[in-house]
Design a protein around this motif. Structure first.
Motif: not given
Length: 489
Positions: A340-346, A379-386, A406-408, A423-430
């Motif tokens: 179970i994953i919570a990531s605002p920017y996925f 980021v919002y629209h990019a994550q929706r593409s997945y 939800l920023h957790s 850490s988010n699950m996105d390239m910026r955080s990585f």
């Protein structure tokens, strides 16, 4: 006559420069870069060679200067030297069979050991989290270390700042770090800097960006960590910035947006590990090692069902690898029953996308909590593409209902392991941000996180593949176009 010749030759010069840029970029851009990222940059350069090459010069490198990376290696060596033998203190008979290799991975990449004997308390309430940190600062006897991506004194946080002032006035060493670019851009950022200076509190800006003063680096390499440490005994970390839940921005206030975060209080040796991260960042900015916090022992302090094994996992452009991405992927592949994953920017890279979809396809119950509304347009629209790919693989997606953002940032693996941090699950955080993750093993802690996940689920709506495919065509195009920007790192 000379000017006429120059004007006549100008188109030829531009053509030659154009061709040279394309040839050089093919040789330079792919070096030590993901193929998807290299292709995105090359496409930008080939479409607009001169602007594209200038942009690549500004944003193409994810590395910090060599002296900064050398400091990180120096601190890593000190940590490894001072924690020899601690790996053998953790019993392995009750651990999942894959867990030991994940611990070793983190140790190799980030130097921190897994240490038992920690107690924890989750803080899901925004104001309650600030109150808990304020209370801890008021109890400080030796030092308080504060590090936030965004740090502002405002109507929601002034009690915390007042506690820092009281600690300073009674002789406690108070050190404050904040990310320069993120904090100064906040409407209350400059006011906060003035307040700290007037209060006599020592503070430093992390990754300062002042080109006119010779402080130049890629401007979007940022320090995204959130850490508070008191006396090496108590520490806080998680996703919450020290600012108002509206971030003091008119647009957010007008839309009624309020951030929801999750912090954790840790009592025990993991607090020393989090303090080591603060010391690393303080040393990187000041060339000073705080002598009053150097010799904290990483030792077990509690036993029993409420004492957990914790490992601090630092990551960021100061390291050679993407520590958080490797940790996350290793845990995803280790999951056997539930993830179970919570990531605002996925916005995952290919490796993470394959790991998560593979987990769902091999029968793991995979759930993702994201936001119905967000503050970052691309980021919002990019994550929706997945979402379509995830839904087709069997991942359940829950969107937390607006106007709450939800920023957790956390996830749980089976009933054994949880990770919470910045850490988010996105390239910026990585790749671009300094982040901190806390890996915790213990069924009791996972149960606490499960309760929070259940609360998220009750306040979210689940999307289905059929429903998702019927969204308007212009939105689908926008999502897909935004996805292209994710690879330009």
């Amino acid at each position: 006559m000379t000017w006429r010749k120059l004007l006549k030759a100008f188109p030829t010069v531009i053509l030659v420069v154009d061709i040279l840029i394309r040839i050089v970029s093919v040789a330079v851009v792919p070096r030590n870069r993901r193929p998807s990222s290299a292709m995105a940059w090359l496409m930008a350069i080939f479409v607009a060679p001169i602007p594209g090459s200038v942009l690549y010069g500004l944003l193409g490198s994810t590395k910090l200067p060599k002296d900064r990376r050398d400091k990180q290696r120096e601190i890593n060596s000190l940590i490894l030297e001072n924690t020899q033998g601690l790996d053998n203190r953790v019993p392995t008979d009750t651990q999942p069979p894959w867990f030991g290799t994940v611990v070793q991975l983190n140790r190799t990449l980030g130097a921190m050991p897994l240490i038992p004997g920690n107690t924890t308390r989750l803080l899901p309430d925004y104001a309650g989290s600030i109150a808990a940190m304020t209370e801890a600062v008021d109890a400080a006897e030796r030092y308080v270390h504060v590090e936030f991506y965004i740090l502002t004194r405002d109507e929601s946080t002034f009690l915390f700042f007042d506690a820092l002032k009281r600690a300073h006035d009674r002789g406690v060493k108070v050190r404050v770090l904040y990310d320069h670019w993120a904090t100064i851009r906040n409407p209350q950022g400059r006011v906060t800097r003035t307040w700290l200076r007037d209060a006599g509190i020592r503070f430093e800006e992390m990754l300062p960006f002042h080109p006119t003063k010779g402080m130049w680096r890629r401007p979007d390499l940022r320090n995204h960590r959130k850490i508070v440490v008191v006396d090496g005994d108590v520490a806080f970390t998680g996703s919450q910035n020290m600012t108002d839940p509206s971030y003091n921005k008119r647009g957010n206030i007008r839309r009624g947006l309020q951030w929801k975060d999750l912090m954790v209080r840790v009592d025990g040796p993991a607090a020393v590990g989090l303090n080591a991260l603060f010391i690393t960042d303080w040393y990187s900015e000041t060339d000073e090692l705080p002598t009053d916090a150097e010799a904290e022992p990483l030792v077990e302090r509690r036993t029993g069902d409420d004492a957990y094994e914790c490992q601090v996992v630092p990551s960021g452009p100061g390291f050679d690898g993407e520590n958080n991405l490797r940790l996350f992927n290793a845990l995803v592949y280790g999951a056997q029953e539930r993830l179970i994953i919570a990531s605002p920017y996925f916005v995952p890279d290919e490796s993470m996308l394959y790991a998560i979809t593979t987990a769902a396809e091999r029968g793991v119950d995979v759930q993702l909590f994201a936001c119905e509304v967000a503050d970052q347009f691309l980021v919002y629209h990019a994550q929706r593409s997945y979402y379509e790919t995830l839904l087709r693989a069997g991942v359940r997606i829950f969107l937390y209902e607006k106007p709450i953002v939800l920023h957790s940032k956390h996830f749980t693996v089976d009933d054994d392991v949880a990770v919470i941090g910045s850490s988010n699950m996105d390239m910026r955080s990585f790749s671009l941000n300094f982040e901190v993750s806390l890996m915790v093993r213990g069924a009791g802690f996972v149960d606490q996180v499960r309760e929070i996940e259940a609360d998220y689920r009750a306040k979210s709506h689940e999307i289905t593949l059929d429903g998702w495919l019927t969204r308007p065509a212009p939105l689908q195009v926008l999502d897909n176009v935004a996805r292209l920007t994710a690879a330009v790192q």
